[in-house]
Scaffold this motif. Structure first.
Motif, mmCIF file in Angstrom:
data_model
loop_
_atom_site.group_PDB
_atom_site.id
_atom_site.type_symbol
_atom_site.label_atom_id
_atom_site.label_comp_id
_atom_site.label_asym_id
_atom_site.label_seq_id
_atom_site.Cartn_x
_atom_site.Cartn_y
_atom_site.Cartn_z
ATOM 1 N N ILE A 41 0.807 -1.214 0.000
ATOM 2 C CA ILE A 41 0.000 0.000 0.000
ATOM 3 C C ILE A 41 0.849 1.278 0.000
ATOM 4 C CG2 ILE A 41 -0.192 0.129 2.522
ATOM 5 C CD1 ILE A 41 -3.143 0.933 2.076
ATOM 6 N N SER B 198 -4.774 -4.585 -0.464
ATOM 7 C CA SER B 198 -4.911 -3.244 0.126
ATOM 8 C C SER B 198 -4.413 -2.165 -0.839
ATOM 9 C CB SER B 198 -4.133 -3.163 1.451
ATOM 10 O OG SER B 198 -2.763 -3.499 1.261
ATOM 11 N N LYS C 229 -6.992 -1.702 -3.408
ATOM 12 C CA LYS C 229 -8.140 -0.994 -2.822
ATOM 13 C C LYS C 229 -7.953 0.510 -2.933
ATOM 14 C CE LYS C 229 -10.938 -0.625 1.383
ATOM 15 N NZ LYS C 229 -11.071 -1.032 2.801
#
Length: 207
Positions: free
Chosen positions: A81, A110, A113
């Motif tokens: 991330i 993540s 996302k």
């Protein structure tokens, strides 16, 4: 790490990316695309390491220089991330609304996302290096593709009295659709050679 092998691989990836960016209408010179492997290594290979940060660049649309595209090469084999958040922050700070991120192998859920959360205002497209080793549009069996502008799409549907749903379809994850950065709702014109008519034109709707 085999420096020569990795350098040759990334040189090919960089060439394909620059061709892709130019095919989307951004300003990219022939010299940037046709740089030799030795010159590329002299620019990005330092001390036996490849400078991926130096490979990152911003290109501007030829028809609208105020609109830019960030092309970013990640350093880590597996992307989490943190680097994606840095890219997002750079886009917001510099008012860049489109980016292409090239990574080696894997990206965490993540990190993906964050990409999803940035949309639709900020578009971040993800490519693995393996997807860009070869420019698929140059393959002898791949016909010419041309993404229609909104007005061209409207004229096409009106001329033939068609609805979007009546057109043959192409998925947004199709390699050709990804190459041109097609979004759902866009239409691509496909031009194939024809022995009788000279050329044969079809259209596909991106879904």
């Amino acid at each position: 790490m085999d420096y020569d092998r990795d350098a040759a691989r990334l040189w090919r990836v960089c060439k394909t990316v620059r061709e892709l960016v130019r095919d989307r209408g951004y300003a990219v010179s022939d010299d940037e695309i046709n740089i030799s492997l030795e010159d590329w290594k002299a620019t990005y290979g330092r001390g036996g390491n490849i400078d991926k940060i130096g490979m990152t660049y911003v290109a501007s649309l030829k028809d609208n220089p105020m609109e830019s595209l960030l092309v970013f090469f990640t350093e880590d084999e597996n992307v989490g991330i943190k680097p994606i958040k840095k890219i997002a922050e750079r886009m917001v700070t510099n008012s860049i609304f489109k980016a292409i991120v090239v990574y080696q192998k894997n990206m965490t859920p993540s990190a993906k996302k964050v990409v999803t959360e940035m949309a639709p205002k900020y578009t971040i497209e993800l490519f693995t290096e393996g997807e860009l080793l070869v420019n698929i549009t140059k393959h002898i069996l791949v016909p010419d593709h041309e993404v229609l502008k909104d007005e061209e799409k409207k004229n096409l549907l009106e001329r033939y009295r068609l609805r979007e749903s009546q057109l043959p379809r192409i998925h947004h994850s199709d390699p050709i659709a990804k190459y041109y950065g097609m979004k759902r709702g866009q239409v691509v014109k496909i031009i194939r050679p024809s022995e009788t008519a000279g050329k044969y034109v079809t259209y596909r709707y991106c879904f």
